[in-house]
Each structure stands twice: as structure tokens, then as C-alpha cells.
Design a protein around this motif. Structure first.
Motif, PDB file in Angstrom:
ATOM      1  N   GLN A 167      47.562  30.181  28.893  1.00 44.90           N
ATOM      2  CA  GLN A 167      46.891  31.275  28.197  1.00 44.90           C
ATOM      3  C   GLN A 167      46.158  32.118  29.232  1.00 44.90           C
ATOM      4  O   GLN A 167      45.209  31.630  29.834  1.00 44.90           O
ATOM      5  N   PRO A 168      46.569  33.345  29.561  1.00 48.19           N
ATOM      6  CA  PRO A 168      47.637  34.086  28.875  1.00 48.19           C
ATOM      7  C   PRO A 168      49.044  33.786  29.393  1.00 48.19           C
ATOM      8  O   PRO A 168      50.011  34.157  28.755  1.00 48.19           O
ATOM      9  N   GLY A 169      49.168  33.133  30.565  1.00 46.38           N
ATOM     10  CA  GLY A 169      50.486  32.877  31.131  1.00 46.38           C
ATOM     11  C   GLY A 169      50.964  34.045  31.972  1.00 46.38           C
ATOM     12  O   GLY A 169      50.265  35.060  32.131  1.00 46.38           O
ATOM     13  N   PRO A 170      52.138  33.934  32.568  1.00 44.80           N
ATOM     14  CA  PRO A 170      52.706  35.041  33.341  1.00 44.80           C
ATOM     15  C   PRO A 170      52.810  36.314  32.502  1.00 44.80           C
ATOM     16  O   PRO A 170      52.865  36.263  31.267  1.00 44.80           O
ATOM     17  N   ALA A 171      52.864  37.445  33.180  1.00 46.48           N
ATOM     18  CA  ALA A 171      52.917  38.722  32.461  1.00 46.48           C
ATOM     19  C   ALA A 171      54.128  38.802  31.540  1.00 46.48           C
ATOM     20  O   ALA A 171      54.047  39.342  30.437  1.00 46.48           O
ATOM     21  N   CYS A 172      55.268  38.237  31.976  1.00 49.60           N
ATOM     22  CA  CYS A 172      56.497  38.335  31.189  1.00 49.60           C
ATOM     23  C   CYS A 172      56.436  37.543  29.887  1.00 49.60           C
ATOM     24  O   CYS A 172      57.278  37.734  29.007  1.00 49.60           O
ATOM     25  N   GLY A 178      49.361  38.800  27.113  1.00 52.48           N
ATOM     26  CA  GLY A 178      48.149  39.413  27.640  1.00 52.48           C
ATOM     27  C   GLY A 178      47.962  39.256  29.134  1.00 52.48           C
ATOM     28  O   GLY A 178      47.002  39.791  29.696  1.00 52.48           O
ATOM     29  N   GLY A 179      48.854  38.539  29.811  1.00 54.22           N
ATOM     30  CA  GLY A 179      48.741  38.383  31.257  1.00 54.22           C
ATOM     31  C   GLY A 179      49.035  39.694  31.974  1.00 54.22           C
ATOM     32  O   GLY A 179      50.016  40.377  31.665  1.00 54.22           O
ATOM     33  N   LEU A 180      48.193  40.066  32.947  1.00 53.73           N
ATOM     34  CA  LEU A 180      48.348  41.327  33.669  1.00 53.73           C
ATOM     35  C   LEU A 180      48.684  41.134  35.137  1.00 53.73           C
ATOM     36  O   LEU A 180      49.109  42.085  35.804  1.00 53.73           O
ATOM     37  N   ASN A 181      48.493  39.933  35.646  1.00 55.05           N
ATOM     38  CA  ASN A 181      48.709  39.676  37.072  1.00 55.05           C
ATOM     39  C   ASN A 181      50.129  39.193  37.332  1.00 55.05           C
ATOM     40  O   ASN A 181      50.696  38.440  36.535  1.00 55.05           O
ATOM     41  N   PRO A 182      50.719  39.591  38.470  1.00 54.89           N
ATOM     42  CA  PRO A 182      52.069  39.120  38.798  1.00 54.89           C
ATOM     43  C   PRO A 182      52.046  37.658  39.221  1.00 54.89           C
ATOM     44  O   PRO A 182      51.151  37.220  39.955  1.00 54.89           O
ATOM     45  N   THR A 183      53.015  36.899  38.767  1.00 53.45           N
ATOM     46  CA  THR A 183      53.117  35.482  39.107  1.00 53.45           C
ATOM     47  C   THR A 183      54.492  35.186  39.708  1.00 53.45           C
ATOM     48  O   THR A 183      55.368  36.057  39.747  1.00 53.45           O
ATOM     49  N   VAL A 184      54.667  33.952  40.152  1.00 55.49           N
ATOM     50  CA  VAL A 184      55.962  33.535  40.692  1.00 55.49           C
ATOM     51  C   VAL A 184      57.046  33.653  39.628  1.00 55.49           C
ATOM     52  O   VAL A 184      58.171  34.076  39.902  1.00 55.49           O
ATOM     53  N   THR A 185      56.723  33.305  38.389  1.00 55.33           N
ATOM     54  CA  THR A 185      57.703  33.421  37.299  1.00 55.33           C
ATOM     55  C   THR A 185      58.098  34.876  37.068  1.00 55.33           C
ATOM     56  O   THR A 185      59.278  35.178  36.815  1.00 55.33           O
ATOM     57  N   ASP A 186      57.154  35.797  37.184  1.00 56.96           N
ATOM     58  CA  ASP A 186      57.495  37.221  37.059  1.00 56.96           C
ATOM     59  C   ASP A 186      58.445  37.639  38.171  1.00 56.96           C
ATOM     60  O   ASP A 186      59.401  38.401  37.937  1.00 56.96           O
TER      61      ASP A 186
END
Length: 719
Positions: A366-371, A375-383
Motif C-alpha cells: 500500500q500503495p505499491g508500485p505506480a503500475c 496511488g503510488g507515484l514513485n518509480p519502482t523496479v516493477t515499473d
């Protein structure tokens, strides 16, 4: 065998269900505000696959095993209770001084290199809540200063007026004689009975750790007390939840020792990192049954990347004084290295180094990756993985989490603008950075223990392990990767394979042999002769182990014991753990065997010439592991069959981007048919059977084995 094993991670709750010879894996997002909700959802998903009602499953299973990160999160988030500490007068500053080395424990390598700028961890118990009790035992357990009970009653009142919620007691040499600690517990009950104060926990150090050493015993007890209330109430709530679902047996908790026990036989400290340790246990089991040789176990989940080492023969490594958070403790724990790299790890631009940084912060569930579009706004490895084309937007996590590519693009914009590159190049940098960080952790773990990466098979599991395995192995210098059966819930599979296990320790310095000169005769080795004294220590530890099992309803006839001793040379401080081949000492030949094993251990670790038997050989600690034999989850033979078969027709083609490859690459995508034993697929390729994604990078090939096991092999001269 009917059982449920659940591993609650920072992002996903993993579940493995064994029901009437069927093995089903499922996942659900972790619900941190109420862990039971994610637990129930994961079990419900498994029941849908089995086509049975959850209440039917709960009535039929023989056990439910549970691993959690709740304790780990409590340490990180500092959500524990206000505590008071009672120590022997004169030892009030023991925890604050922390042997003078508290600056370095639990820090990353870069910070350790510059300790002058390092900070001590914020104390779990401030000095203002520490009281010195007038009493003293000597090292043999003899009273040399009587207990001042009147003074203690005043000190207790002071601490209670400060509003403490837990009382920690750590008196000098309590492991030799716990009488004074036990008396403190009695006085607390006399002064503050439960009907007046409430059941305030009193945590005694000799019950948490059997080792001597005032600082590490104190820090272990403080850590256990800090987690006690959180773990007790959360686990009790979960047991109530299971009762409401129709399950009436005691729940079993996975321990970081590599075993498990009921709640009434579990210290809170034993639950820290229990999920990753379950994965290492499964790796050990698989290494033995399939004779894999040396294995480096890697678990890449949504929040972290965990590394464990298993040498040939399937023997995992233990830390007998591990660091948890920033504190040295004495609980025996399977050796584990954790890095802040996972699918949910947040990527950012570092303007100082003009480079990408990945983790340790995570988007979690929560919120998790942006994709995830939650509600996630930050880039992650999954994105980054999604933008590079590796993930199926409609069939991620068995289709239960639809992905939105446009959200990943929006999250990637800031990094792309800061580095003046497009979003795809930014995604490639994030993937390469994450892979490099994890590979560096693997290399460091192997090389610091004297091993070469090319001599190991890498086990890649966890939700993101098969997706990043080739990239990690390529940088680490490893040519063979095994993605094991049930890889996406492999730690849960480890929990399903565990049996009850308890360690009990007793610290006592015993010189088993010394080099002495008698009169005018040449020096000769003089050996310890009182074997009854040694055996009485062992018998006492075995009895404690059997009592622990009896509390869980397990008969003494099922108990098995393994004796270990910590040894060192008289002129050296380094200790080594040595496994004793028998349970009792019968003569000098047994001591000679220990001396030889210690010498072999020292030469393997520190090189030839390091053993120093001429300075004497000492046993410094006795340890008995009490356990019950149990059948693990049958994963079959994971060696690829000799007969190879051609790859099936791809279900579609997808545009992908790979690190080290210019431009886009049209990549074939396969479904679960590609996992038919004997199938060989040359990279680049993507295989998605639904529960995880296998990425075969250019220069690598995939060879399928039984039960869904997959080998990723580097082609000679490529990758």
C-alpha cells in the motif's frame, strides 16, 4: 499430509496448501493494518483452485504454519512499548556502552569504513529507565552480595510511575544462578498483582539466553521484550481468526532457527526474519534431495532481497550471535543477509553521483508500485520491468492485479528528465542498478567466506526472483541458476517442510586439553578427565529440549538431539562451532576428535598454520538442538532430463528492451506449456505460467525440469 503454510512479506502474503496430495500456491496483497485479512484472502484463493470451501479446508488440515515480518517491521518502525530495565548495580551503562562497538553493528560497509561519522542506534531503553539492583552473583553462581529487596521495591515504584509497559531483568551471572532474577519476578507479582496493574510482562534474561556475556544477553532480552506484546497480540488475534474459520488446533510459528513451535513455546525474538529463513530451509532440503552441491539461495520479493548460503551436502550456516537491526543478540539464527532490493524498491536520481539509486525504501503493498494504480507515484523496479516489456499487464499475479503502463511512464518522467534520457533508458538503468546491487551482495557473501561464485548454483525464488535471475547471475559471475518448484511461494513451501526445533545453550569455560611441563620431563598434552561433568551439562540441555516439546504435546520418544560445542584456542579470541558425533563424552578419544575438528575448521577459515593447540583448547559453550523428524514437501528431482524436446509455439510476441542490447527486441512469450520437462528455449524469451514470470535474457537458455523447476544456463561465451 494436509497443511497450510503462509509467509507474510512486506508486499505479498504467500500461501502454499497441501490437500489430499494436491499442492496449490496462491498470493494476496499483505494487509498490514490487519494481517488476518491478507491471510484469509490468500487461503481463499487457494481454495478456489482446489474447488473446496475454506471451512472444509480448515477442518481437514493437520497444521497451519505461519511466518511473519511483523517483528522486523516493529524494529524498523520503532513501534514497541515503553520499557524499564533492572541490572546489577554497577552495570547500568552496559547497554549504552555496548562493548564500545555499538557504532559499527548493523551498518552497511560504506558507513563502517567511516565510523567516526556513524551514530549509535537510538536506545530501546533510555538510561533514565535503567535501575541498578543491589545484588551480586559470582561466575559460579554463588551469592557474594545479598539481594536488597526493600530498595528493589522503591525502584519498581519509580519505573511504574514512569509508565513502563514491560520490565526487563538482566542480572550479572544469572545464567549460572537465576535465583535473584526469579525473585524479582515474584516481587513484581507481590507489589503489582494483575488485578491492580494488569499483566505487565516481566522478561528474564536467563530464560531468553543461556549464554554468558552481559551486553549481548541484555540486548537479546531487551529485543525480545520490545517485540513481546506486538507479537503476542497479533498472533493471538490470528489464532482467534483461525478459530472463527473452523480451525481448532494450535497455530505453529516459523522460527529463525530453521524450526517451528506453538505460540506457547515461541520467544518473540525467534520470529524475526522467519519468512526468509523458511526459504533457506527449503533450499537446504532441495539441495540434499537433488544433490545440487554448493548453493547460494536468493529470495527477491516485493520489499527485500535475502541471501543464504548452503554448502555441499545441504548444510546451512548459522549465526550464533547475529545482528538484528543495530543490536547484537545471542539467539541462534540461520545466517541471512538482507538487502533493500525488491520489486517494490523505489528508484531515485542521486544528483551528487549523477546516478540511479534503488532502495532501500519500498512502496510495499500500500500503495505499491505506480503500475498497480493504487496511488503510488514513485518509480519502482516493477515499473521498470513493465516498461521494458517483461510483464503481462493482464496476467500479472495470476491476473489478480491488472497493471497500467501509463502510470509507470508518468512515475518515470522525473528520473528521465533529470538524466536527460527517455523513460525506457531510465527503466534499463533501474534494472541494471538493481541487478548490480543484488549481485554485489551475492559476491560479498561468497567471497568473504572464502568461496568463488562460479563454484555455486544460484537458487532464484520469490515473486521477482525468476525475473531478475539472469541479470543478477551475469554480474555475479554465476553460470547456473535454478528456479525451484513453487518458486513464487518458496518460503511458504519451506514453512510447510519444517519440524519443531529448539536450541538450548549453556556457557561454561572448560579446558579440554593443555600443554604442560611436568618436572624435568618434556611438555605433554594433559586432557580433561571429568567426563561426568560434561555429560551432566548435555543431559540438562536435552531435558530442557524435551520439556519444550512436551509443552506442545510431543512425546519424548519423538525427540532427537544434536550436540554442538563452541571452541577456541587459549591464545585466540575467535570461536568455532563444532558438531559432536555422539551425545555423550566417553573418553579422551572423543576430546581428540573435537581438537581435530577445531583445527580443520580453523584451517578452512583462516588458512594453514592458524590452529594453536599448544596454547590449550577450550570449550566455551554447549548447545543442544532438540528436534522432531518430519517429511518435507516433495519437490521431486529437479535435474533436467537427458531427453530434450523442442519449444512450443509462442502464444505471442512482445517488444522488450534488454540491458546491454541496443534497441527493441521482438521477444517470444510462452505460457505454462513451456515448463514441460525437457523443453529447451533459447533467450531472449519470456515464460508466464500465471503465478510468476521467467525472463530468459539474451545469451542464456532455459531448460525445464520436473514439478515446474527451471534451469537458466549461460551459453558459453555469451551473456
Amino acid at each position: 499430509m494436509n497443511r497450510i503454510a503462509v509467509d507474510i512479506g512486506g508486499t505479498f502474503t504467500d500461501c502454499l496448501v497441501i490437500h489430499n496430495s494436491q499442492i496449490v500456491q496462491s498470493k494476496a496483497l499483505t494487509t498490514h493494518f490487519n494481517l488476518a485479512l491478507g491471510f484469509n484472502e490468500a487461503v481463499k484463493n487457494a481454495c478456489e483452485t482446489l474447488n473446496i470451501a475454506p471451512d472444509t479446508l480448515y477442518r481437514n488440515v493437520d497444521s497451519i504454519r505461519y511466518a511473519t515480518t511483523l517483528g522486523t517491521n516493529a524494529i524498523i518502525e520503532r513501534t514497541g512499548p515503553k520499557m524499564g530495565l533492572l541490572v546489577t548495580h554497577g552495570f547500568e551503562a552496559t547497554t549504552a556502552i555496548s562493548r564500545g562497538r555499538g557504532y559499527g553493528e548493523g551498518l552497511d560497509l560504506e558507513t563502517v569504513r567511516d565510523l567516526t561519522n556513524a551514530d549509535r542506534p537510538e536506545a530501546l531503553i533510555p538510561l533514565s529507565l535503567v535501575r541498578g539492583v543491589n545484588e551480586r552473583m559470582d561466575a559460579s553462581g554463588h551469592v557474594i552480595q545479598a539481594f536488597d529487596e526493600d530498595r528493589l521495591r522503591h525502584q519498581l515504584k519509580d519505573l511504574m510511575d514512569e509508565g513502563i509497559q514491560v520490565l526487563v531483568v538482566c542480572l550479572a551471572h544469572a545464567t549460572s544462578n537465576p535465583a535473584h532474577e526469579l525473585r524479582v519476578q515474584e516481587i513484581v507479582a507481590e507489589e503489582y498483582p494483575s488485578h491492580l496493574l494488569g499483566a505487565i510482562p516481566v522478561i528474564l534474561s536467563h530464560q531468553v539466553s543461556g549464554r554468558k556475556g552481559e551486553y549481548v544477553r541484555a540486548s537479546s532480552t531487551i529485543m525480545d521484550a520490545y517485540l513481546h506484546g506486538i507479537m503476542y497480540h497479533a498472533m493471538a488475534d490470528l489464532e482467534v481468526n483461525l478459530g472463527e474459520q473452523g480451525y481448532t488446533k494450535p497455530m505453529l510459528l516459523v522460527h529463525n532457527t530453521g524450526g517451528m513451535a506453538q505460540l506457547n513455546s515461541t520467544d518473540a525474538l525467534q520470529t524475526v526474519h522467519s519468512g526468509p529463513v523458511a526459504g533457506i530451509h527449503a533450499s537446504e532440503h532441495l539441495s540434499k534431495t537433488s544433490e545440487l552441491g554448493n548453493v547460494i539461495a536468493t529470495d527477491m520479493g516485493g520489499t527485500s532481497f535475502d541471501i543464504g548460503l548452503i554448502t555441499e551436502g545441504g548444510v546451512k550456516h548459522y549465526d550464533f550471535q547475529p545482528v538484528i537491526g543495530r543490536w547484537l543478540v545471542t539467539t541462534p539464527m540461520v545466517h541471512l543477509v538482507t538487502l533493500g532490493s525488491g520489486g517494490g524498491s523505489i528508484a531515485s536520481y542521486d544528483p551528487v553521483y549523477k546516478a540511479i539509486k534503488v532502495g532501500p525504501k519500498s512502496a510495499g503493498s500500500q500503495p505499491g508500485p505506480a503500475c498497480y494504480d493504487r496511488g503510488g507515484l514513485n518509480p519502482t523496479v516493477t515499473d521498470a520491468d513493465l516498461l521494458l516489456g517483461y510483464l503481462d499487464v493482464d496476467n500479472y499475479a495470476s491476473g489478480k492485479i491488472p497493471l497500467r503502463r501509463v502510470r509507470s511512464l508518468m512515475a518515470m518522467e522525473d528520473i528521465a528528465d533529470d538524466m536527460d534520457i527517455d523513460e525506457i533508458e531510465a527503466a534499463k538503468l533501474i534494472k541494471s542498478t538493481a541487478d548490480r546491487d543484488m549481485a554485489t551482495g551475492v559476491q560479498r557473501e561468497l567471497r568473504t567466506k572464502g568461496y568463488l561464485p562460479q563454484d555455486f548454483t544460484m537458487l532464484a525464488y520469490g515473486g521477482n526472483g525468476p525475473l531478475h535471475a539472469c541479470g543478477i547471475a551475469r554480474v555475479a559471475g554465476i553460470d547456473k541458476v535454478l528456479v525451484p518448484p513453487y518458486s513464487s511461494v518458496f518460503s511458504a513451501a519451506g514453512g510447510a517442510s519444517m519440524s519443531p526445533l529448539h536450541f538450548h545453550e549453556h556457557t561454561q569455560m572448560i579446558p579440554i586439553c593443555n600443554l604442560r611441563k611436568i618436572g624435568t620431563k618434556p611438555k605433554k598434552m594433559v586432557f580433561w578427565q571429568d567426563f561426568d561433568a560434561l555429560n551432566k551439562i548435555v543431559e540438562k540441555l536435552e531435558t530442557r529440549g524435551r520439556d519444550e516439546l512436551a509443552r506442545q504435546g510431543i512425546g519424548a520418544d519423538k525427540a532427537r538431539h544434536r550436540l554442538e560445542v563452541d571452541m577456541r584456542y587459549g591464545s585466540q579470541k575467535m570461536e568455532a562451532a563444532v558438531i559432536v558425533d555422539k551425545s555423550r563424552f566417553e573418553g579422551i578419544r572423543d576430546l581428540l576428535d573435537l581438537v581435530g575438528k577445531l583445527a580443520t575448521n580453523f584451517e578452512q577459515r583462516f588458512g594453514k598454520g592458524t590452529p594453536a593447540p599448544e596454547s590449550g583448547v577450550w570449550i566455551v559453550n554447549f548447545r543442544v538442538a532438540t528436534f522432531v523428524d518430519d517429511d518435507g514437501v516433495d519437490m521431486g528431482n529437479v535435474i533436467p532430463p537427458h531427453k530434450k524436446i523442442a519449444a512450443p509455439k509462442p502464444v505471442n510476441m512482445r517488444t522488450c528492451h534488454f540491458v546491454g542490447t541496443e534497441g527493441a527486441v521482438e521477444t517470444p512469450c510462452f505460457d505454462g506449456q513451456a515448463l514441460t520437462p525437457g523443453t529447451v528455449i533459447q533467450g531472449p524469451a519470456i515464460i508466464n505460467p500465471g503465478n510468476t514470470t521467467y525472463l530468459v535474457e539474451p545469451g542464456w537458455r532455459m531448460e525445464a525440469a520436473a514439478n515446474g523447476a527451471v534451469w537458466l544456463m549461460r551459453n558459453h561465451g555469451q551473456g
